[in-house]
Motif scaffolding. Structure first.
Motif, PDB file in Angstrom:
ATOM      1  N   PHE A 283      56.335  -2.185  -1.079  1.00 28.91           N
ATOM      2  CA  PHE A 283      57.367  -1.156  -1.213  1.00 28.91           C
ATOM      3  C   PHE A 283      57.634  -0.521   0.147  1.00 28.91           C
ATOM      4  CE2 PHE A 283      55.534  -1.508  -5.426  1.00 28.91           C
ATOM      5  CZ  PHE A 283      56.635  -1.435  -6.259  1.00 28.91           C
ATOM      6  N   ASN A 284      58.910  -0.273   0.416  1.00 24.73           N
ATOM      7  CA  ASN A 284      59.299   0.385   1.665  1.00 24.73           C
ATOM      8  C   ASN A 284      59.238   1.894   1.467  1.00 24.73           C
ATOM      9  OD1 ASN A 284      60.228   0.883   4.215  1.00 24.73           O
ATOM     10  ND2 ASN A 284      62.236  -0.048   3.924  1.00 24.73           N
ATOM     11  N   GLY A 285      58.579   2.579   2.366  1.00 25.92           N
ATOM     12  CA  GLY A 285      58.472   4.029   2.279  1.00 25.92           C
ATOM     13  C   GLY A 285      59.717   4.732   2.781  1.00 25.92           C
ATOM     14  N   ALA A 286      59.567   5.989   3.145  1.00 28.26           N
ATOM     15  CA  ALA A 286      60.702   6.804   3.594  1.00 28.26           C
ATOM     16  C   ALA A 286      61.049   6.437   5.036  1.00 28.26           C
ATOM     17  CB  ALA A 286      60.372   8.288   3.459  1.00 28.26           C
ATOM     18  N   GLY A 287      61.748   5.333   5.177  1.00 27.04           N
ATOM     19  CA  GLY A 287      62.032   4.781   6.515  1.00 27.04           C
ATOM     20  C   GLY A 287      63.446   5.009   6.989  1.00 27.04           C
ATOM     21  N   GLY A 288      64.148   6.010   6.444  1.00 18.96           N
ATOM     22  CA  GLY A 288      65.530   6.238   6.837  1.00 18.96           C
ATOM     23  C   GLY A 288      65.703   6.491   8.324  1.00 18.96           C
ATOM     24  N   ASN A 289      64.783   7.243   8.914  1.00 10.22           N
ATOM     25  CA  ASN A 289      64.866   7.520  10.355  1.00 10.22           C
ATOM     26  C   ASN A 289      63.765   6.805  11.134  1.00 10.22           C
ATOM     27  OD1 ASN A 289      62.930   9.158   9.169  1.00 10.22           O
ATOM     28  ND2 ASN A 289      63.320  10.929  10.488  1.00 10.22           N
ATOM     29  N   ILE A 290      63.314   5.681  10.597  1.00 15.35           N
ATOM     30  CA  ILE A 290      62.246   4.897  11.232  1.00 15.35           C
ATOM     31  C   ILE A 290      62.723   3.451  11.407  1.00 15.35           C
ATOM     32  CG2 ILE A 290      59.855   4.147  11.086  1.00 15.35           C
ATOM     33  CD1 ILE A 290      60.136   7.167  11.198  1.00 15.35           C
ATOM     34  N   THR A 291      62.525   2.895  12.590  1.00 15.87           N
ATOM     35  CA  THR A 291      62.812   1.481  12.848  1.00 15.87           C
ATOM     36  C   THR A 291      61.688   0.889  13.698  1.00 15.87           C
ATOM     37  OG1 THR A 291      63.955   1.774  14.972  1.00 15.87           O
ATOM     38  CG2 THR A 291      65.296   2.030  12.970  1.00 15.87           C
ATOM     39  N   ALA A 292      61.797  -0.401  13.939  1.00 15.08           N
ATOM     40  CA  ALA A 292      60.880  -1.070  14.869  1.00 15.08           C
ATOM     41  C   ALA A 292      61.463  -1.104  16.275  1.00 15.08           C
ATOM     42  CB  ALA A 292      60.587  -2.490  14.383  1.00 15.08           C
ATOM     43  N   GLY A 293      62.509  -0.288  16.523  1.00 16.60           N
ATOM     44  CA  GLY A 293      63.278  -0.389  17.761  1.00 16.60           C
ATOM     45  C   GLY A 293      62.489  -0.317  19.055  1.00 16.60           C
ATOM     46  N   LYS A 294      61.490   0.509  19.113  1.00 17.82           N
ATOM     47  CA  LYS A 294      60.709   0.638  20.355  1.00 17.82           C
ATOM     48  C   LYS A 294      60.003  -0.672  20.700  1.00 17.82           C
ATOM     49  CE  LYS A 294      56.944   3.355  22.451  1.00 17.82           C
ATOM     50  NZ  LYS A 294      57.646   3.606  23.734  1.00 17.82           N
TER      51      LYS A 294
END
Length: 471
Positions: A283-294
């Motif tokens: 399950f994906n958590g609260a990742g609205g403002n989270i990415t792997a971008g760094k």
């Protein structure tokens, strides 16, 4: 339970000679046993597992293109939990989002299959960007403006839902007794980073997308994240029956050309399932403002690295698992249906103008249809469900939208150690991004224009609901 004839009538010869009062007393004792013993047996918890293919056919619409290849198959997988109450269904789907009437159909079909109520069914997307959108209200709006079938294949969607419902029915028939629940966690190394980098004025200075080559975005700190991957397992004595994992991030490495994939979160999940032989549901958590971008430059090689890091964290969390006994009295389901305040950035009149405008681009028209569907749904009904499942000292929290990580961290504070809260977001996808109250004054993509379908007051409403289901 069956009783031998001699137990019911241990001495037929002498029983006929018993005084009436003694015979009545004997029969009362037997009646109590017949009532009580089955009740005791009903205290056992059972679990059934399902895993159904959800891969679109070549040429079918996915989030940003039409499917041109299948890199990895997609699945809809989950568990049915049986106890002395109505069944509970938890389902995770390798699609980008399931919203509005898509959610309605999914939950109703699975509820019917499980012989339960829709409030006890929770269906989440993992939000892979080369996955499928499911919303029959959006499709109906697009069809009114000559765009039917451009973004969704309704026949395929309904077929998958029916197949998953059949999978739920089968899972119930093959459910196994659960004696213990397990919990473990491990930190994920170099995957998640906050996508909103604030400047000295407290406003968003850089949006760190799912992948980036911008040196400033890469050099900036990770920011606020939840680094922990959480692992919840169901056991029959020493035999593991199923594993649920939870981690918060946008799960994109690269996407947008129609190469269907369950992405690094799904690939890691599949690898762990193959290595252990135990069904795995992520399950994906609260990742609205989270990415792997760094940590992600968008290259195929980096997808491999992200997968390895996720898989390693899943392995470590499994190794850290500790178990506790589980019976029906250790299990409870709570839910509230609430109304999320709609953003003031949208109104039906303007959205319809965009859809009618022959100069509007396809993506603009789709965005308008998406928010019009949410506005119509949110105006008519208050059916956004917030729910939780308590398993002894572990709580599984189910939340809507592309939720900011602050909500997940706040929920954990409501049930601090030794209790644990595992958050699954991306249930009702209709509202899109759900920021905190402060985020709406900070700027940035997530809380602008049509990206978020809710108003800043959403924080108070949502936190009140979270507190209610975590009591």
């Amino acid at each position: 339970m069956t009783f031998a004839p001699e137990f019911l009538n241990p001495n037929p010869q002498t029983d006929m000679c018993l005084p009436d009062k003694r015979k009545v007393k004997l029969y009362l004792i037997i009646a109590v046993w017949l009532l009580v013993i089955p009740g005791c047996a009903a205290q056992a918890v059972r679990i059934g597992v399902f895993n159904v293919d959800a891969t679109p056919p070549i040429g079918s619409p996915v989030a940003y293109a039409r499917a041109r290849s299948i890199t990895d198959s997609l699945s809809a997988r989950g568990v049915v939990i049986l106890s002395d109450e109505k069944p509970i269904v938890l389902c995770a789907v390798d699609w980008i989002g399931i919203s509005n009437e898509g959610q309605d159909v999914w939950r109703r079909k699975l509820a019917d299959a499980a012989h339960t109520t829709v409030e006890r069914v929770s269906v989440h997307a993992l939000h892979q960007h080369d996955g499928v959108v499911c919303d029959f209200r959006i499709e109906r709006i697009l069809s009114r403006y000559g765009m039917g079938g451009s973004h969704m294949d309704s026949l395929f969607l309904l077929e998958v839902i029916d197949n998953v419902a059949a999978g739920v029915s089968k899972a119930m028939r093959s459910a196994q007794e659960v004696t213990h629940v397990g919990f473990g966690q491990a930190q994920v190394d170099k995957v998640a980073s906050n996508r909103r980098i604030l400047g000295p004025d407290g406003k968003v200075a850089i949006v760190r997308w799912s992948s980036t080559k911008d040196p400033k975005a890469i050099a900036a700190p990770e920011g606020l994240i939840d680094p922990w991957l959480k692992n919840v397992s169901f056991w029959q004595n020493d035999k593991p029956l199923a594993v649920l994992t939870y981690y918060a991030t946008h799960p994109q490495s690269y996407y947008g050309q129609g190469d269907v994939t369950c992405e690094f979160v799904g690939i890691a999940r599949n690898a762990r399932e193959k290595a252990t032989g135990i069904p795995h549901i992520h399950f994906n958590g609260a990742g609205g403002n989270i990415t792997a971008g760094k940590y992600n430059d968008g290259s195929p090689a980096t997808r491999v690295l992200l997968t390895e890091r996720m898989e390693e964290a899943m392995k470590k969390a499994w190794a850290q698992t500790s178990r506790s006994a589980l019976t029906s009295k250790d299990l409870s389901w709570k839910y509230v249906n609430t109304h999320l305040p709609s953003t003031r950035n949208i109104n039906a009149k303007d959205l319809k103008k965009t859809l009618e405008d022959t100069t509007s681009g396809t993506s603009d028209k789709y965005a308008a249809a998406e928010k019009l569907a949410w506005l119509e749904k949110n105006t008519v009904t208050n059916q956004v469900t917030i729910s939780s499942l308590r398993l002894d000292r572990t709580w599984l929290l189910n939340l809507p939208g592309e939720l900011f990580i602050e909500y997940q961290l706040a929920a954990q504070k409501l049930r601090p150690a030794p209790e644990q809260v595992c958050t699954a977001a991306y249930e009702e996808y209709g509202p899109g991004y759900i920021g905190t109250s402060a985020a709406y004054s900070q700027g940035g993509y997530e809380t602008s224009g049509l990206a978020s379908g809710v108003a800043p007051e959403v924080e108070e409403v949502l936190m009140r609901a979270i507190r209610a289901v975590l009591k």
